[in-house]
Design a protein around this motif. Structure first.
Motif, PDB file in Angstrom:
ATOM      1  N   ASP A 204       0.814  -1.210   0.000  1.00 27.91           N
ATOM      2  CA  ASP A 204       0.000   0.000   0.000  1.00 27.91           C
ATOM      3  C   ASP A 204       0.858   1.275   0.000  1.00 27.91           C
ATOM      4  N   LEU A 205       2.010   1.238   0.658  1.00 31.82           N
ATOM      5  CA  LEU A 205       2.828   2.441   0.803  1.00 31.82           C
ATOM      6  C   LEU A 205       4.137   2.401   0.019  1.00 31.82           C
ATOM      7  N   ILE A 206       4.696   1.216  -0.155  1.00 28.04           N
ATOM      8  CA  ILE A 206       6.030   1.108  -0.744  1.00 28.04           C
ATOM      9  C   ILE A 206       5.957   0.617  -2.187  1.00 28.04           C
ATOM     10  N   THR A 207       6.568   1.367  -3.100  1.00 22.46           N
ATOM     11  CA  THR A 207       6.746   0.911  -4.477  1.00 22.46           C
ATOM     12  C   THR A 207       8.228   0.599  -4.660  1.00 22.46           C
ATOM     13  N   PRO A 208       8.582  -0.689  -4.749  1.00 21.37           N
ATOM     14  CA  PRO A 208      10.005  -1.010  -4.915  1.00 21.37           C
ATOM     15  C   PRO A 208      10.474  -0.672  -6.319  1.00 21.37           C
ATOM     16  N   ALA A 209      11.728  -0.226  -6.421  1.00 22.38           N
ATOM     17  CA  ALA A 209      12.286   0.184  -7.714  1.00 22.38           C
ATOM     18  C   ALA A 209      13.741  -0.236  -7.788  1.00 22.38           C
ATOM     19  N   ILE A 210      14.299  -0.075  -8.996  1.00 21.55           N
ATOM     20  CA  ILE A 210      15.729  -0.346  -9.153  1.00 21.55           C
ATOM     21  C   ILE A 210      16.414   0.981  -9.496  1.00 21.55           C
ATOM     22  N   ALA A 211      17.611   1.172  -8.915  1.00 17.47           N
ATOM     23  CA  ALA A 211      18.264   2.476  -9.064  1.00 17.47           C
ATOM     24  C   ALA A 211      19.725   2.322  -9.495  1.00 17.47           C
ATOM     25  N   PRO A 212      19.951   2.103 -10.795  1.00 17.35           N
ATOM     26  CA  PRO A 212      21.326   2.140 -11.276  1.00 17.35           C
ATOM     27  C   PRO A 212      21.900   3.530 -10.982  1.00 17.35           C
ATOM     28  N   VAL A 237      12.411   2.979 -12.561  1.00 12.36           N
ATOM     29  CA  VAL A 237      13.877   3.060 -12.611  1.00 12.36           C
ATOM     30  C   VAL A 237      14.279   4.475 -12.197  1.00 12.36           C
ATOM     31  N   ILE A 238      15.262   4.564 -11.301  1.00 11.08           N
ATOM     32  CA  ILE A 238      15.759   5.883 -10.887  1.00 11.08           C
ATOM     33  C   ILE A 238      17.261   5.931 -11.163  1.00 11.08           C
ATOM     34  N   ILE A 239      17.716   6.990 -11.828  1.00 10.49           N
ATOM     35  CA  ILE A 239      19.146   7.102 -12.165  1.00 10.49           C
ATOM     36  C   ILE A 239      19.583   8.572 -12.111  1.00 10.49           C
ATOM     37  N   PRO A 259      25.490  11.835 -21.989  1.00  8.44           N
ATOM     38  CA  PRO A 259      24.926  10.741 -21.179  1.00  8.44           C
ATOM     39  C   PRO A 259      23.528  10.334 -21.637  1.00  8.44           C
ATOM     40  N   VAL A 260      22.673  11.331 -21.944  1.00  4.25           N
ATOM     41  CA  VAL A 260      21.301  11.005 -22.373  1.00  4.25           C
ATOM     42  C   VAL A 260      21.324  10.235 -23.699  1.00  4.25           C
ATOM     43  N   ALA A 261      22.170  10.684 -24.644  1.00  5.39           N
ATOM     44  CA  ALA A 261      22.240  10.022 -25.953  1.00  5.39           C
ATOM     45  C   ALA A 261      22.839   8.621 -25.824  1.00  5.39           C
ATOM     46  N   TYR A 262      23.839   8.491 -24.966  1.00  2.00           N
ATOM     47  CA  TYR A 262      24.430   7.167 -24.742  1.00  2.00           C
ATOM     48  C   TYR A 262      23.372   6.204 -24.158  1.00  2.00           C
ATOM     49  N   LEU A 263      22.635   6.657 -23.150  1.00  2.12           N
ATOM     50  CA  LEU A 263      21.607   5.797 -22.542  1.00  2.12           C
ATOM     51  C   LEU A 263      20.511   5.458 -23.559  1.00  2.12           C
ATOM     52  N   GLU A 264      20.213   6.404 -24.449  1.00  3.72           N
ATOM     53  CA  GLU A 264      19.257   6.135 -25.544  1.00  3.72           C
ATOM     54  C   GLU A 264      19.822   5.055 -26.475  1.00  3.72           C
ATOM     55  N   SER A 265      21.126   5.162 -26.779  1.00  5.30           N
ATOM     56  CA  SER A 265      21.733   4.240 -27.753  1.00  5.30           C
ATOM     57  C   SER A 265      21.794   2.798 -27.237  1.00  5.30           C
ATOM     58  N   ILE A 266      21.780   2.622 -25.913  1.00  5.76           N
ATOM     59  CA  ILE A 266      21.819   1.241 -25.385  1.00  5.76           C
ATOM     60  C   ILE A 266      20.424   0.749 -24.979  1.00  5.76           C
ATOM     61  N   GLY A 267      19.411   1.532 -25.328  1.00  7.13           N
ATOM     62  CA  GLY A 267      18.023   1.096 -25.050  1.00  7.13           C
ATOM     63  C   GLY A 267      17.652   1.168 -23.584  1.00  7.13           C
ATOM     64  N   PHE A 268      18.297   2.092 -22.860  1.00 10.93           N
ATOM     65  CA  PHE A 268      18.054   2.173 -21.413  1.00 10.93           C
ATOM     66  C   PHE A 268      16.731   2.852 -21.075  1.00 10.93           C
ATOM     67  N   TRP A 269      16.383   3.897 -21.829  1.00 11.38           N
ATOM     68  CA  TRP A 269      15.176   4.653 -21.481  1.00 11.38           C
ATOM     69  C   TRP A 269      13.931   3.814 -21.674  1.00 11.38           C
ATOM     70  N   GLY A 270      12.994   3.944 -20.760  1.00  7.46           N
ATOM     71  CA  GLY A 270      11.743   3.187 -20.870  1.00  7.46           C
ATOM     72  C   GLY A 270      10.713   3.767 -19.936  1.00  7.46           C
ATOM     73  N   PRO A 271       9.599   3.051 -19.754  1.00  8.45           N
ATOM     74  CA  PRO A 271       8.512   3.594 -18.934  1.00  8.45           C
ATOM     75  C   PRO A 271       8.907   3.764 -17.477  1.00  8.45           C
ATOM     76  N   ARG A 272       8.231   4.695 -16.829  1.00 10.35           N
ATOM     77  CA  ARG A 272       8.415   4.985 -15.388  1.00 10.35           C
ATOM     78  C   ARG A 272       9.884   5.166 -15.020  1.00 10.35           C
ATOM     79  N   THR A 273      10.588   5.972 -15.821  1.00  9.50           N
ATOM     80  CA  THR A 273      11.987   6.228 -15.539  1.00  9.50           C
ATOM     81  C   THR A 273      12.149   7.662 -15.039  1.00  9.50           C
ATOM     82  N   LEU A 274      12.872   7.792 -13.949  1.00 12.75           N
ATOM     83  CA  LEU A 274      13.075   9.088 -13.318  1.00 12.75           C
ATOM     84  C   LEU A 274      14.553   9.425 -13.373  1.00 12.75           C
ATOM     85  N   ALA A 275      14.876  10.526 -14.032  1.00 12.68           N
ATOM     86  CA  ALA A 275      16.263  10.966 -14.154  1.00 12.68           C
ATOM     87  C   ALA A 275      16.507  12.092 -13.145  1.00 12.68           C
TER      88      ALA A 275
END
Ligand SMILES: [Zn+2]
Length: 468
Positions: A204-212, A237-239, A259-275
């Motif tokens: 109810d309160l905690i949304t677990p995430a991954i944070a590279p 995802v939080i980065i 950095p943004v273009a590099y992360l785009e080039s490796i397919g990193f960006w996706g839904p629910r991503t917080l930069a």
């Protein structure tokens, strides 16, 4: 004759009863405040009230209208105060409150590599994380933050302490290339993240995430593995992204890309991503963030203190990027007060753009509430006071000399209010602080525990480790 009289009397009583509407019982009514809803119409209701039923908001209206429709077992009088959605801190490292003031007046890379990473290697443990999270939770409850996004180690401990304190959190287990206190390798970190996600998913309160942690502390394979992880468990995802010029330079040298273009080039960006940060981004980077629907957490105080630079918030918002506010960890701020984050965001962008209309007060409030909710993918649940949303509500006193007189509550919330002015904090319908008394944590114990850990930090880093 007697009988007829009796009958007339009876029918009068019955008719009167039918005309008195039955008031719906609810658990709590916050009443007689200036209600700043941050709803779609940005309604501000003078002498307004919020009816709360369990964890949800049942209605938001004038005090009279709420009084006519609802009866509550508990009432909070908000006379002389603003009632508003709880603030959303979209970037912090909660346990780092225990490093508050340990090393100031340094640039990010020096600060991280000479002080913070070594101090963490020697002192971070599950107990440290628990004590730090409790202290951070206490500070957040006392300053009106009801939801926060975190990235740290032993994130399951952060989650347990957050849940016990009653706060809402999007909590990311940090993945980093070098050995850290809770993982010798990134693979171990990802395995820990999986256990953490399985424990808390659906909470109810905690949304677990991954944070590279960042593109400069992780290799391409690990960044891709984090994206795969987020896709398979449907987690946020939080980065950290483009926080400093040094990061951009290193990225250009290594990959020939920002950095943004590099992360785009490796397919990193996706839904629910917080930069977090997005300080040094080009217009092309901003277009990528907008296209990929990546939200940005703007941390004006941390960026100023570490002299990282000014994020192009106006350009990002213009491009349709959701920009929310954060404090960053207390070691680079040095507090978790979101009122100050609102004020500094407004001031910083006026100064840098030369335009006093940049980030007007209502926009700063939106960035700390509904835009924060949007950045976390939770705008259907939190971020405004509307029926059906979770009851995350704060009561902010407007009675101090500093706040007198009050012509416009939104102006006051941004330009004169401080975290200490928050009187009452409610999350998920539970009152965590009432009239400045925190109910979900033992304040004295939390503070003495934190001081105990500070002694250990001082000992671990030695006299050379404490800057100044
Ligand atoms: Zn950070």
């Amino acid at each position: 004759m007697q009988f007829w009289r009796w009958l007339v009397l009876l029918s009068t009583v019955v008719l009167a009863a039918a005309q008195t509407p039955v008031r719906r019982p609810v658990s709590l009514i916050v009443t007689h405040g200036t209600v700043v809803t941050v709803d779609a119409n940005r309604r501000v209701i003078e002498n307004g009230a919020v009816a709360i039923d369990g964890r949800d908001i049942a209605a938001v209206d004038t005090s009279d209208a709420i009084d006519a429709r609802f009866s509550a077992s508990d009432t909070i009088d908000a006379t002389g105060a603003v009632v508003m959605p709880g603030l959303i801190n979209t970037h912090t490292h909660a346990p780092m409150v225990l490093y508050r003031g340990l090393a100031d007046d340094l640039a990010l890379m020096d600060w991280l590599q000479k002080y913070i990473f070594p101090a963490e290697a020697k002192t971070v443990s599950p107990e440290f994380v628990r004590a730090g999270t409790r202290l951070a939770a206490l500070e957040m409850i006392e300053s009106g933050t009801t939801t926060y996004a975190d990235m740290y180690y032993f994130e399951e401990e952060v989650a347990r302490a957050t849940k016990a304190a009653g706060l809402r959190g999007v909590l990311g287990e940090t993945i980093i290339q070098f050995p850290v206190p809770d993982a010798k390798t990134p693979a171990q970190g990802i395995a820990r993240a999986e256990t953490f996600v399985r424990e808390f998913q659906g909470d109810d309160l905690i949304t677990p995430a991954i944070a590279p942690h960042a593109m400069y502390t992780l290799d391409t394979e690990t960044l891709k593995a984090c994206r795969r992880f987020a896709d398979s468990f449907a987690t946020p995802v939080i980065i950290h992204v483009a926080e400093t010029e040094a990061e951009v330079q290193a990225s250009q040298e290594k990959f020939g890309k920002t950095p943004v273009a590099y992360l785009e080039s490796i397919g990193f960006w996706g839904p629910r991503t917080l930069a977090a940060h997005g300080v040094h981004v080009t217009q092309a980077d901003i277009d990528v963030l907008a296209r990929r629907r990546v939200a940005v957490s703007h941390n004006p105080e941390s960026n100023m203190k570490l002299a990282s630079g000014t994020a192009p918030v106006i350009a990002m918002r213009k491009a349709g990027v959701t920009v929310a506010l954060g404090t960053d960890g207390a070691a680079s701020n040095n507090d978790l007060d979101m009122f100050e984050a609102m004020r500094q965001a407004a001031f910083l962008h006026k100064l840098v753009s030369g335009d006093p209309r940049a980030i007007p007060a209502p926009t700063a409030v939106e960035m700390a509430t509904i835009d924060g909710a949007r950045a976390l993918g939770m705008d259907r649940e939190i971020g405004s006071l509307e029926p059906g949303k979770r009851a995350d509500v704060i009561v902010v006193s407007m009675q101090s000399a500093r706040q007198t007189p009050m012509y416009d509550p939104l102006s006051h919330l941004v330009y004169v209010t401080r975290g200490d002015d928050v009187r009452t904090t409610i999350v998920n319908g539970r009152v965590l602080m009432r009239d400045r008394k925190v109910l979900s944590l033992d304040r004295a114990h939390v503070l003495s525990d934190a001081r105990g850990f500070a002694a250990r930090v001082r000992e671990a880093v030695g006299p050379e480790g404490v800057k100044r």
